[in-house]
Write a protein that holds these residues in place. Sequence first.
Motif, PDB file in Angstrom:
ATOM      1  N   ASN A  24       0.707  -1.216   0.014  1.00 37.90           N
ATOM      2  CA  ASN A  24       0.019  -0.116  -0.077  1.00 37.90           C
ATOM      3  C   ASN A  24       0.778   1.178  -0.098  1.00 37.90           C
ATOM      4  N   LEU A  71      -2.127   8.879   0.032  1.00 34.48           N
ATOM      5  CA  LEU A  71      -2.895   7.795  -0.172  1.00 34.48           C
ATOM      6  C   LEU A  71      -4.179   7.666  -0.869  1.00 34.48           C
ATOM      7  N   ASN A  72      -4.965   8.764  -0.611  1.00 33.67           N
ATOM      8  CA  ASN A  72      -6.202   9.121  -0.727  1.00 33.67           C
ATOM      9  C   ASN A  72      -6.045   9.574  -2.409  1.00 33.67           C
ATOM     10  N   SER A  74      -3.671   9.036  -4.441  1.00 34.95           N
ATOM     11  CA  SER A  74      -3.210   7.940  -5.271  1.00 34.95           C
ATOM     12  C   SER A  74      -4.569   7.088  -5.730  1.00 34.95           C
ATOM     13  N   GLU A  75      -5.338   6.680  -4.787  1.00 37.08           N
ATOM     14  CA  GLU A  75      -6.389   5.971  -4.902  1.00 37.08           C
ATOM     15  C   GLU A  75      -7.492   6.873  -5.749  1.00 37.08           C
ATOM     16  N   ARG A  76      -7.854   7.852  -5.717  1.00 38.57           N
ATOM     17  CA  ARG A  76      -8.668   9.069  -6.624  1.00 38.57           C
ATOM     18  C   ARG A  76      -8.098   8.858  -7.883  1.00 38.57           C
ATOM     19  N   ASN A  78      -6.506   6.595  -9.386  1.00 36.98           N
ATOM     20  CA  ASN A  78      -6.467   5.215  -9.915  1.00 36.98           C
ATOM     21  C   ASN A  78      -7.969   4.959 -10.169  1.00 36.98           C
ATOM     22  N   LEU A  79      -8.971   5.443  -9.570  1.00 36.75           N
ATOM     23  CA  LEU A  79     -10.463   5.424  -9.989  1.00 36.75           C
ATOM     24  C   LEU A  79     -10.689   6.208 -10.992  1.00 36.75           C
TER      25      LEU A  79
END
Length: 100
Positions: A24, A71-72, A74-76, A78-79
Amino acid sequence: MADVTFGVKVTEDMKNELAELMKNTQLTGKEFMNLLLGAYKLEQQKQSDHMLVQDIDELQRLLQRIQMMYLNMSERVNLIVEDLLIVVEHLLGEKEEENM
């Protein structure tokens, strides 16, 4: 100085949790161990220097917040990429249907 291998026996759950944390955070084992060692040294320093405890705690909270924000983000990203891929696949499908 050359790197050496360091092995530790841990439970299967701990091994999986550590592997997930490294995945992660996108850290290598070496980088992750360096962070753990740094955190341990910081805790030791906090215990020996009570005058700085509040400042160090605040810095740790800020760093943790920065890490969570990264991390948030990065996740956004990716989405967003996944959504764009779906749109591109849909457009390519429509283009193929037009060419038939």
